[in-house]
Design a protein around this motif. Structure first.
Motif, PDB file in Angstrom:
ATOM      1  N   LYS A   1      -4.178  -8.977   1.142  1.00  0.00           N
ATOM      2  CA  LYS A   1      -3.994 -10.368   1.590  1.00  0.00           C
ATOM      3  C   LYS A   1      -4.352 -10.528   3.070  1.00  0.00           C
ATOM      4  N   SER A   2      -3.769  -9.688   3.919  1.00  0.00           N
ATOM      5  CA  SER A   2      -4.040  -9.809   5.359  1.00  0.00           C
ATOM      6  C   SER A   2      -5.499  -9.504   5.666  1.00  0.00           C
ATOM      7  N   THR A   3      -6.065  -8.540   4.937  1.00  0.00           N
ATOM      8  CA  THR A   3      -7.476  -8.196   5.133  1.00  0.00           C
ATOM      9  C   THR A   3      -8.345  -9.422   4.869  1.00  0.00           C
TER      10      THR A   3
ATOM     11  N   GLN B   1       0.665 -11.409  11.117  1.00  0.00           N
ATOM     12  CA  GLN B   1       1.819 -10.940  10.349  1.00  0.00           C
ATOM     13  C   GLN B   1       2.877 -10.346  11.280  1.00  0.00           C
TER      14      GLN B   1
ATOM     15  N   ASN C   1     -11.975   5.266   6.346  1.00  0.00           N
ATOM     16  CA  ASN C   1     -11.172   6.342   5.741  1.00  0.00           C
ATOM     17  C   ASN C   1     -11.266   6.364   4.213  1.00  0.00           C
TER      18      ASN C   1
ATOM     19  N   PRO D   1       1.178  -7.829  -4.464  1.00  0.00           N
ATOM     20  CA  PRO D   1       1.990  -6.732  -3.939  1.00  0.00           C
ATOM     21  C   PRO D   1       1.495  -6.235  -2.586  1.00  0.00           C
ATOM     22  N   SER D   2       2.397  -5.580  -1.867  1.00  0.00           N
ATOM     23  CA  SER D   2       2.044  -5.041  -0.561  1.00  0.00           C
ATOM     24  C   SER D   2       0.822  -4.129  -0.661  1.00  0.00           C
ATOM     25  N   GLY D   3      -0.140  -4.358   0.215  1.00  0.00           N
ATOM     26  CA  GLY D   3      -1.327  -3.509   0.253  1.00  0.00           C
ATOM     27  C   GLY D   3      -2.468  -4.001  -0.628  1.00  0.00           C
ATOM     28  N   CYS D   4      -2.312  -5.167  -1.262  1.00  0.00           N
ATOM     29  CA  CYS D   4      -3.374  -5.627  -2.173  1.00  0.00           C
ATOM     30  C   CYS D   4      -4.529  -6.296  -1.433  1.00  0.00           C
TER      31      CYS D   4
ATOM     32  N   ALA E   1      -9.836  -2.102   0.507  1.00  0.00           N
ATOM     33  CA  ALA E   1      -8.722  -3.049   0.555  1.00  0.00           C
ATOM     34  C   ALA E   1      -8.959  -4.226  -0.387  1.00  0.00           C
TER      35      ALA E   1
ATOM     36  N   PHE F   1     -12.809   0.578   4.303  1.00  0.00           N
ATOM     37  CA  PHE F   1     -12.615   1.108   5.647  1.00  0.00           C
ATOM     38  C   PHE F   1     -13.199   2.515   5.731  1.00  0.00           C
TER      39      PHE F   1
ATOM     40  N   THR G   1     -10.507   3.813   2.132  1.00  0.00           N
ATOM     41  CA  THR G   1      -9.695   2.790   1.460  1.00  0.00           C
ATOM     42  C   THR G   1     -10.523   1.542   1.192  1.00  0.00           C
TER      43      THR G   1
HETATM   44  N1  LIG Z   1      -8.001  -0.775   9.455  1.00  0.00           N
HETATM   45  C1  LIG Z   1      -7.678  -0.194   8.293  1.00  0.00           C
HETATM   46  N2  LIG Z   1      -8.078   1.054   7.993  1.00  0.00           N
HETATM   47  C2  LIG Z   1      -7.767   1.631   6.810  1.00  0.00           C
HETATM   48  N3  LIG Z   1      -7.047   1.043   5.833  1.00  0.00           N
HETATM   49  C3  LIG Z   1      -6.617  -0.209   6.093  1.00  0.00           C
HETATM   50  C4  LIG Z   1      -6.897  -0.892   7.313  1.00  0.00           C
HETATM   51  N4  LIG Z   1      -6.339  -2.133   7.249  1.00  0.00           N
HETATM   52  C5  LIG Z   1      -5.733  -2.197   6.064  1.00  0.00           C
HETATM   53  N5  LIG Z   1      -5.893  -1.053   5.350  1.00  0.00           N
HETATM   54  C6  LIG Z   1      -5.407  -0.772   3.992  1.00  0.00           C
HETATM   55  O1  LIG Z   1      -5.967  -1.774   3.145  1.00  0.00           O
HETATM   56  C7  LIG Z   1      -5.023  -2.148   2.131  1.00  0.00           C
HETATM   57  C8  LIG Z   1      -4.758  -3.636   2.228  1.00  0.00           C
HETATM   58  O2  LIG Z   1      -4.029  -3.908   3.423  1.00  0.00           O
HETATM   59  P1  LIG Z   1      -3.525  -5.371   3.801  1.00  0.00           P
HETATM   60  O3  LIG Z   1      -2.854  -5.238   5.123  1.00  0.00           O
HETATM   61  O4  LIG Z   1      -4.650  -6.320   3.666  1.00  0.00           O
HETATM   62  O5  LIG Z   1      -2.461  -5.639   2.638  1.00  0.00           O
HETATM   63  P2  LIG Z   1      -1.450  -6.874   2.441  1.00  0.00           P
HETATM   64  O6  LIG Z   1      -1.708  -7.426   1.065  1.00  0.00           O
HETATM   65  O7  LIG Z   1      -1.555  -7.819   3.585  1.00  0.00           O
HETATM   66  O8  LIG Z   1      -0.035  -6.118   2.440  1.00  0.00           O
HETATM   67  P3  LIG Z   1       1.414  -6.638   2.949  1.00  0.00           P
HETATM   68  O9  LIG Z   1       1.969  -7.502   1.838  1.00  0.00           O
HETATM   69  O10 LIG Z   1       2.192  -5.371   3.105  1.00  0.00           O
HETATM   70  O11 LIG Z   1       1.222  -7.393   4.243  1.00  0.00           O
HETATM   71  C9  LIG Z   1      -3.789  -1.260   2.361  1.00  0.00           C
HETATM   72  O12 LIG Z   1      -3.928  -0.118   1.544  1.00  0.00           O
HETATM   73  C10 LIG Z   1      -3.903  -0.888   3.839  1.00  0.00           C
HETATM   74  O13 LIG Z   1      -3.264   0.348   4.112  1.00  0.00           O
END
Ligand SMILES: Nc1ncnc2c1ncn2[C@@H]1O[C@H](COP(=O)(O)OP(=O)(O)OP(=O)(O)O)[C@@H](O)[C@H]1O
Ligand SMILES: [Mg+2]
Length: 121
Positions: free
Chosen positions: A51-53, A81, A23, A46-49, A27, A21, A25
């Motif tokens: 998955k949603s991305t 989500q 900023n 884990p949260s933030g790994c 993902a 991204f 990060t």
């Molecule tokens: N649009 C964005 N801009 C900057 N960072 C982002 C953006 N979207 C996600 N991130 C970062 O990318 C990483 C992965 O986020 P993601 O939402 O894919 O995680 P996740 O595995 O789905 O987490 P969770 O289990 O909490 O749902 C995190 O550090 C999140 O803060």
């Protein structure tokens, strides 16, 4: 008779998917997977790994910074989500919206939405 096993077709594949991204990060880095017809697959971590991305890219709502996500024929359903309801629409109006956007006639969309709402009360 010789029976040959042919693997079901790949419906979704990630090839070295990286998503960074603005900023800074990252993902996902170099993530690869294959999902074949008939498989039930979960992304666990884990949260933030990321998955949603990854799921957003599979659904076509985002694109990789590098690598690729490939999809075969057919429709994809996607449940966000977090709730993404339109507060100015009724419950029925929210449920039937995806059908209307996909071109389903109003009467049929209403009927199917009512049936779906009935299931969940
Ligand atoms: N649009 C964005 N801009 C900057 N960072 C982002 C953006 N979207 C996600 N991130 C970062 O990318 C990483 C992965 O986020 P993601 O939402 O894919 O995680 P996740 O595995 O789905 O987490 P969770 O289990 O909490 O749902 C995190 O550090 C999140 O803060
Ligand atoms: Mg998530």
């Amino acid at each position: 008779m010789i029976e040959r096993y042919t693997e079901p077709p790949v419906l979704v594949a990630g090839n070295s998917v990286t998503r960074s991204f603005p900023n800074g990060t990252t993902a996902l880095a170099e993530a690869s997977f294959e999902i074949r017809a008939g498989e039930f697959v979960s992304f666990v971590g884990p949260s933030g790994c990321g998955k949603s991305t990854m799921l957003r890219m599979v659904a076509g709502l985002d694109v990789p910074t590098s690598g690729s996500v490939e999809r075969g024929e057919g429709e994809i359903g996607y449940v966000f989500q977090d709730a993404t309801l339109l507060p100015w629409r009724t419950a029925l109006g929210n449920v039937l919206l995806p059908l209307r956007l996909a071109g389903t006639k109003k009467a049929e969309a209403e009927e199917r939405a009512r049936a779906a709402l009935e299931v969940v009360g």
